[in-house]
Write a protein that holds these residues in place. Structure first.
Motif, short mmCIF file in Angstrom:
data_model
loop_
_atom_site.label_atom_id
_atom_site.label_comp_id
_atom_site.label_asym_id
_atom_site.label_seq_id
_atom_site.Cartn_x
_atom_site.Cartn_y
_atom_site.Cartn_z
N GLY A 2 1.29 1.68 7.11
CA GLY A 2 0.59 2.95 7.26
C GLY A 2 1.19 4.05 6.41
O GLY A 2 0.48 4.86 5.84
N GLN A 3 2.52 4.09 6.35
CA GLN A 3 3.19 5.14 5.58
C GLN A 3 2.99 4.94 4.09
O GLN A 3 2.78 5.90 3.35
CB GLN A 3 4.69 5.16 5.89
CG GLN A 3 5.01 5.71 7.24
CD GLN A 3 6.51 5.71 7.51
OE1 GLN A 3 7.27 5.02 6.86
NE2 GLN A 3 6.92 6.50 8.48
N ARG A 4 3.07 3.70 3.63
CA ARG A 4 2.97 3.43 2.20
C ARG A 4 1.55 3.06 1.76
O ARG A 4 1.32 2.87 0.57
CB ARG A 4 3.92 2.30 1.82
CG ARG A 4 5.37 2.73 1.93
CD ARG A 4 6.26 1.61 1.49
NE ARG A 4 7.65 2.02 1.56
CZ ARG A 4 8.42 2.21 0.50
NH1 ARG A 4 7.95 2.00 -0.70
NH2 ARG A 4 9.66 2.58 0.66
N ARG A 5 0.65 2.90 2.73
CA ARG A 5 -0.72 2.50 2.44
C ARG A 5 -0.74 1.26 1.54
O ARG A 5 -1.27 1.26 0.44
CB ARG A 5 -1.50 3.63 1.79
CG ARG A 5 -1.72 4.82 2.71
CD ARG A 5 -2.38 5.96 1.99
NE ARG A 5 -2.75 7.15 2.66
CZ ARG A 5 -2.26 7.74 3.72
NH1 ARG A 5 -1.31 7.19 4.37
NH2 ARG A 5 -2.70 8.88 4.17
N CYS A 6 -0.10 0.20 2.07
CA CYS A 6 0.01 -1.03 1.30
C CYS A 6 -0.47 -2.22 2.15
O CYS A 6 -0.69 -2.09 3.35
CB CYS A 6 1.44 -1.25 0.83
SG CYS A 6 2.65 -1.43 2.14
N ALA A 11 4.15 -4.85 2.10
CA ALA A 11 5.08 -4.36 3.11
C ALA A 11 6.22 -5.35 3.33
O ALA A 11 7.38 -4.96 3.47
CB ALA A 11 4.34 -4.11 4.43
N LEU A 37 12.33 4.63 13.75
CA LEU A 37 11.02 5.26 13.93
C LEU A 37 10.79 5.70 15.38
O LEU A 37 10.25 6.77 15.63
CB LEU A 37 9.90 4.30 13.50
CG LEU A 37 9.77 4.05 12.01
CD1 LEU A 37 8.75 2.94 11.76
CD2 LEU A 37 9.38 5.31 11.27
#
Length: 49
Positions: A2-6, A11, A37
């Protein structure tokens, strides 16, 4: 992801790279990531019968 949109494959590559740079095994690294996190360590799911 989600953070890196990968993708999941990308991932996994990020986790593999991070574990190599930090000299920890690939099982420890995701646990540390989740701890950072969530501000607490991951817990084992309760098994219900």
């Amino acid at each position: 992801m989600g953070q890196r949109r990968c993708t999941a494959e990308e991932a996994f590559g990020v986790l593999r790279s991070a574990s190599g740079h930090r000299n920890v095994n690939s099982v420890t690294c995701p646990g540390e990531l989740l701890t950072n996190l969530a501000d607490r360590p991951p817990t084992e799911p309760e098994i219900r019968s």
